[in-house]
Enzyme design. Structure first.
Site, mmCIF file in Angstrom:
data_model
loop_
_atom_site.group_PDB
_atom_site.id
_atom_site.type_symbol
_atom_site.label_atom_id
_atom_site.label_comp_id
_atom_site.label_asym_id
_atom_site.label_seq_id
_atom_site.Cartn_x
_atom_site.Cartn_y
_atom_site.Cartn_z
ATOM 1 N N ARG A 83 0.847 -1.194 0.000
ATOM 2 C CA ARG A 83 0.000 0.000 0.000
ATOM 3 C C ARG A 83 0.884 1.247 0.000
ATOM 4 N NH1 ARG A 83 -2.650 -3.964 2.547
ATOM 5 N NH2 ARG A 83 -4.926 -3.983 2.699
ATOM 6 N N HIS A 86 -0.207 3.231 4.723
ATOM 7 C CA HIS A 86 -0.767 2.162 5.570
ATOM 8 C C HIS A 86 -0.255 0.784 5.129
ATOM 9 C CE1 HIS A 86 -3.813 4.738 7.633
ATOM 10 N NE2 HIS A 86 -3.724 5.432 6.508
ATOM 11 N N ASN A 158 -9.157 6.300 11.362
ATOM 12 C CA ASN A 158 -7.850 6.408 12.016
ATOM 13 C C ASN A 158 -8.043 6.434 13.523
ATOM 14 O OD1 ASN A 158 -6.203 6.478 9.751
ATOM 15 N ND2 ASN A 158 -6.072 8.702 9.675
ATOM 16 N N PHE A 171 -3.149 15.436 -0.732
ATOM 17 C CA PHE A 171 -2.721 14.169 -0.109
ATOM 18 C C PHE A 171 -1.384 13.656 -0.652
ATOM 19 C CE2 PHE A 171 -3.195 9.513 0.801
ATOM 20 C CZ PHE A 171 -3.197 9.623 2.178
ATOM 21 N N ARG A 368 -11.249 10.807 -1.311
ATOM 22 C CA ARG A 368 -10.957 9.428 -0.914
ATOM 23 C C ARG A 368 -11.845 8.455 -1.680
ATOM 24 N NH1 ARG A 368 -11.384 8.581 5.277
ATOM 25 N NH2 ARG A 368 -10.103 6.743 4.880
ATOM 26 N N TYR A 372 -9.604 5.149 -3.226
ATOM 27 C CA TYR A 372 -9.544 3.777 -2.701
ATOM 28 C C TYR A 372 -9.903 2.749 -3.762
ATOM 29 C CZ TYR A 372 -8.700 5.744 1.869
ATOM 30 O OH TYR A 372 -8.131 6.417 2.914
HETATM 31 FE FE1 HDE Z 1 -6.417 6.861 3.305
HETATM 32 N N1 HDE Z 1 -5.685 5.772 1.743
HETATM 33 N N2 HDE Z 1 -6.420 8.511 2.163
HETATM 34 N N3 HDE Z 1 -7.015 8.008 4.900
HETATM 35 N N4 HDE Z 1 -6.411 5.248 4.473
HETATM 36 C C1 HDE Z 1 -5.387 4.465 1.758
HETATM 37 O O1 HDE Z 1 -6.012 2.898 0.116
HETATM 38 C C2 HDE Z 1 -6.315 8.529 0.827
HETATM 39 C C3 HDE Z 1 -7.267 9.348 4.887
HETATM 40 C C4 HDE Z 1 -6.888 5.149 5.730
HETATM 41 O O2 HDE Z 1 -5.980 -1.112 6.052
HETATM 42 C C5 HDE Z 1 -5.076 3.909 0.399
HETATM 43 O O3 HDE Z 1 -6.170 0.650 0.002
HETATM 44 C C6 HDE Z 1 -6.522 9.856 0.321
HETATM 45 C C7 HDE Z 1 -8.001 9.737 6.060
HETATM 46 C C8 HDE Z 1 -6.695 3.814 6.220
HETATM 47 O O4 HDE Z 1 -6.174 -1.332 3.886
HETATM 48 C C9 HDE Z 1 -5.301 5.113 -0.513
HETATM 49 C C10 HDE Z 1 -6.727 10.637 1.426
HETATM 50 C C11 HDE Z 1 -8.168 8.591 6.786
HETATM 51 C C12 HDE Z 1 -6.096 3.111 5.181
HETATM 52 C C13 HDE Z 1 -5.689 6.195 0.469
HETATM 53 C C14 HDE Z 1 -6.680 9.785 2.570
HETATM 54 C C15 HDE Z 1 -7.537 7.516 6.049
HETATM 55 C C16 HDE Z 1 -5.937 4.030 4.103
HETATM 56 C C17 HDE Z 1 -3.763 3.202 0.294
HETATM 57 C C18 HDE Z 1 -6.946 12.144 1.485
HETATM 58 C C19 HDE Z 1 -8.839 8.429 8.143
HETATM 59 C C20 HDE Z 1 -5.637 1.673 5.208
HETATM 60 C C21 HDE Z 1 -4.079 1.718 0.254
HETATM 61 C C22 HDE Z 1 -8.136 12.554 0.916
HETATM 62 C C23 HDE Z 1 -10.236 8.751 8.139
HETATM 63 C C24 HDE Z 1 -6.740 0.742 4.817
HETATM 64 C C25 HDE Z 1 -5.514 1.662 0.123
HETATM 65 C C26 HDE Z 1 -6.263 -0.680 4.928
HETATM 66 C C27 HDE Z 1 -5.406 3.677 2.860
HETATM 67 C C28 HDE Z 1 -6.014 7.418 0.049
HETATM 68 C C29 HDE Z 1 -6.814 10.280 3.895
HETATM 69 C C30 HDE Z 1 -7.500 6.172 6.545
HETATM 70 C C31 HDE Z 1 -4.134 5.493 -1.404
HETATM 71 C C32 HDE Z 1 -6.485 10.278 -1.120
HETATM 72 C C33 HDE Z 1 -8.524 11.141 6.391
HETATM 73 C C34 HDE Z 1 -7.068 3.285 7.605
HETATM 74 O O5 HDE Z 1 -6.341 4.902 -1.397
#
Ligand code: HDE
Length: 702
Positions: A83, A86, A158, A171, A368, A372
């Site tokens: 990833r 994460h 989170n 991001f 987001r 994803y």
């Molecule tokens: Fe993520 N984030 N994120 N994030 N995120 C990913 O998706 C992203 C954000 C969070 O255990 C990716 O499958 C953008 C906030 C978790 O598989 C990706 C933005 C929060 C996990 C991605 C954010 C998160 C990810 C990378 C800004 C808390 C792990 C691999 C808009 C609410 C999930 C994947 C797991 C993972 C994009 C911001 C939580 C790249 C564009 C805010 C827990 O898609």
């Protein structure tokens, strides 16, 4: 006959299995007696898995060896891209149970009172690569997949309720700055470097989150002892199509707990798998971690009157303002069978919602929703990632999507389009009643790249967060800033951060400034909006104020030697059992030690593999002779000195005094330290451990 063929091997018996002895004398098992026959991926039985096919005894390997080529080919391709954020995660299965009737708020089946839904949860760190240490200072991902009877709902949260940025377009910049610097490929799993703090210092909206990440929230003691947050404002929609806003909260049943920074630094060396081992062990022994799911529900009117924009993910709504209503519980009760197939291949998507749950216009969430889905394609290699068992829904599903790489759930019949004339044979049809309908929010506006003025206050909640911490937590925040900025080489970046902190709290800024030995106080950063002074403190934001009521789920480490008093050990064991806590013995040698009454005590750790940072509290129980060995072991002295420096509760036997003296703590022993001389003393000691740390010591330690 050539050497190395089957005929030249002798068979031997190992236990109740047959084995073959090869030319080198090595022993390997052969099929039979219930042991299945090894085959190729296509099922051809394999006769020899030890030697590749050769032309002659010492000749070259033959291309014809399909088994060899298939084996190496498959191995060469075992890795998939980790990833992009994460990467390091740990997953577990469990269930969610709805405990409250909220049908007035949502039609989601998962929230029907009494409904039990399977879940898969993946916890993670953000910045580090897959092999990075667990206790890095970092935000923890808390992603929950609910396999509901109306489709999968992913709550991808989170352990911190706010985020660094307000718009998803930033991001990639944020993450690039946090991860290894691109020219040198380091540092790994840490934000203590120029690029990260450069970005933060130039992005004032991140200052609230900067306070959170410098707090002990980013060094949790266990994944089991941390909160989780959906972060964004979402919508709940009921049967009549009425909607309210909602923020999701996970509350750990065992209260919150973090380690201290010096402990984290040492833990990462002592056990880089500290968090996953803890979770694995807890689930394997039936001590199932549990969280309550709470909702902060509010309407448009509240949203309009609230001091900040509810669509701004850099802000919280304090629980004191909108209380958290508990609506269910989640229990994790099963470890994965296969890490790759489950933890690695699980694909979360914020876009996966179910009828009754909907999005808000938070620009971070909107971004987001694209990201994803997109990222799974590069990670899992096919649009058919939903076919993988960990990602597939557990309710009936029917659609016309077809083919593609690795499509292994393929529909039967003629109809692969709609509308069609094939009646009941014609495949699935839409359902206006049961189906997902987006909340028909009125939207009107001009196309443009905007940032609403309601997003402009970057400091007030940072101040509120800081003021809501206990004294010791405030000190940790200041220390963390000093630590991180001391790793930043560019003085101007250090100064810029201090100039932001001046808008948060002057005393904090001064502490950091002095800690860095800056040559003078910089000017406060220009603020788009003057920071407010009228926000009430929110005690719910403190970890220390929201700890557990008992020592349950925690671990006592007992350093012991030969001659230890068995009565005292028994007393401790009983007290811990009653409390629901664990005991682990650490001895100079892994074989264990012999107590005064001749009882043999098995050790779980040899002293250099079991430093006190692994434990929530420690006991040092020894004998007059035993202590003589300990005082000459640097690791035994560290065991005592570290436990003291980390404000742990310490029990000791009178005989341990020379070690405590040599460790330099004897004359400083305080009310957090207790001598154990008889069986009953253990109970009192364990009671005191419920406070987790003797924080009064912190001020004296300086
Ligand atoms: Fe993520 N984030 N994120 N994030 N995120 C990913 O998706 C992203 C954000 C969070 O255990 C990716 O499958 C953008 C906030 C978790 O598989 C990706 C933005 C929060 C996990 C991605 C954010 C998160 C990810 C990378 C800004 C808390 C792990 C691999 C808009 C609410 C999930 C994947 C797991 C993972 C994009 C911001 C939580 C790249 C564009 C805010 C827990 O898609």
């Amino acid at each position: 006959m050539a050497k190395g063929t089957d005929q030249s091997r002798k068979t031997v018996k190992i236990g109740d299995q047959t084995a073959a002895r090869g030319q080198g004398g090595e022993i390997h098992q052969v099929a039979g007696n219930g042991v299945p026959t090894l085959t190729t991926a296509l099922g051809t039985p394999v006769a020899d898995d030890q030697n590749s096919l050769r032309a002659g005894l010492r000749g070259p390997t033959l291309m014809e060896d399909q088994h060899f080529r298939e084996k190496i080919f498959h191995f060469d391709h075992e890795r998939i891209p980790e990833r992009v954020v994460h990467a390091r995660g740990f997953g577990a299965h469990g269930y969610f149970e709805a405990t409250d009737d909220i049908s007035d708020l949502t039609r989601a089946a998962v929230f029907e009172k009494g409904e039990k839904t399977d879940v898969f949860v993946r916890f993670s760190t953000v910045a580090g690569n897959k092999g990075s240490p667990d206790v890095a200072r970092d935000v923890r991902g808390f992603a929950v997949k609910f396999y509901t009877r109306e489709g999968n709902w992913d709550l991808v949260g989170n352990n911190i309720p706010v985020f660094f940025i307000q718009d998803a377009i930033k991001f990639p910049d944020l993450i690039h700055s946090a991860k290894q610097e691109p020219d040198r490929g380091f540092p790994q799993a840490q934000t203590a470097h120029d690029n990260f703090w450069d970005f933060i210092s130039l992005t004032p909206e991140s200052i609230n989150m900067a306070l959170w990440i410098m707090s002990d929230r980013t060094i949790p003691r266990s994944l089991r002892f941390m909160e989780g947050f959906g972060v964004h404002t979402f919508r709940l929609v009921n049967e009549n199509g009425e909607s309210k806003f909602v923020k999701f909260h996970w509350k750990p049943k065992m209260g919150m707990q973090s380690v201290v920074w010096n402990e984290a630094l040492k833990l990462n060396g002592a056990d880089p798998d500290f968090h996953r081992r803890d979770m694995w062990n807890a689930i394997q022994k039936g001590d199932y971690p549990e969280w309550e799911l709470g909702l902060q529900v509010f309407d448009e009117k509240f949203a309009e009157e609230f001091e900040f924009d509810v669509l701004d993910a850099t802000k919280i709504i304090p629980e004191e303002q909108v209380p958290v209503r508990i609506v269910g519980r989640m229990v994790l009760n099963r470890c994965v069978d296969n890490f790759f197939a489950e933890t690695e291949q699980v694909a979360f998507q914020t876009g996966s919602v179910v009828p009754g749950i909907d999005f808000s216009n938070d620009p971070l969430l909107q971004g987001r929703n694209f990201s994803y889905l997109d990222t799974q394609l590069s990670r899992l290699g096919s649009t058919n990632f939903t076919h993988l068992p960990i990602n597939a829904p557990r309710c009936p599903f029917h659609h016309f999507q077809q083919d593609g790489h690795m499509a292994f759930r393929n529909p039967k019949g003629r109809a692969n389009y709609e509308p069609n004339s094939w009646g009941s044979e014609g495949g699935p049809r839409e359902d206006p009643q049961k189906g997902f309908r987006s909340y028909p929010e009125e939207i009107d506006g001009q196309k443009g790249r905007y940032r609403s003025e309601t997003f402009a206050d970057h400091y007030s909640q940072a101040r509120q967060f800081y003021h809501s911490q206990t004294e010791v937590e405030q000190a940790h925040i200041a220390d963390a800033f000093v630590f991180e900025l001391s790793k930043v080489e560019t003085v101007a970046i250090r100064e810029r951060i201090v100039s932001h902190l001046l808008n948060v709290d002057e005393a904090l800024a001064d502490k950091v400034m002095e800690g860095l030995r800056l040559k003078g106080r910089p000017k406060p950063a220009d603020a788009a909006m003057k920071p407010r002074d009228d926000l009430k403190v929110s005690p719910k934001l403190s970890i220390v104020l929201n700890g557990p009521e008992s020592f349950a789920g925690r671990k006592l480490g007992v350093l012991l030697t030969d001659g230890v008093d068995m009565d005292v050990i028994d007393g401790l064991k009983k007290a811990l059992e009653k409390e629901g806590a664990e005991i682990e013995f650490i001895a100079p040698m892994i074989g264990g030690a012999e107590a005064s009454d001749g009882t043999w005590i098995e050790a779980q750790q040899k002293i250099d593999g079991g430093p006190s940072v692994l434990y929530d509290a420690v006991a040092i129980l020894t004998s007059k002779d035993g202590v003589k060995d300990l005082i000459n072991m640097p690791e035994a002295r560290d065991f005592a000195a570290d436990a003291f420096a980390h404000c742990k509760y310490i029990a000791y036997s009178a005989e341990a005094r020379p070690l405590l003296e040599k460790a330099g703590i004897w004359s400083d022993l305080d009310d957090g330290c207790r001598e154990l001389s008889k069986r009953g003393d253990g109970q009192e000691f364990i009671k005191s451990c419920r406070a987790l740390r003797f924080w009064e010591r912190a001020a004296k330690l300086g």
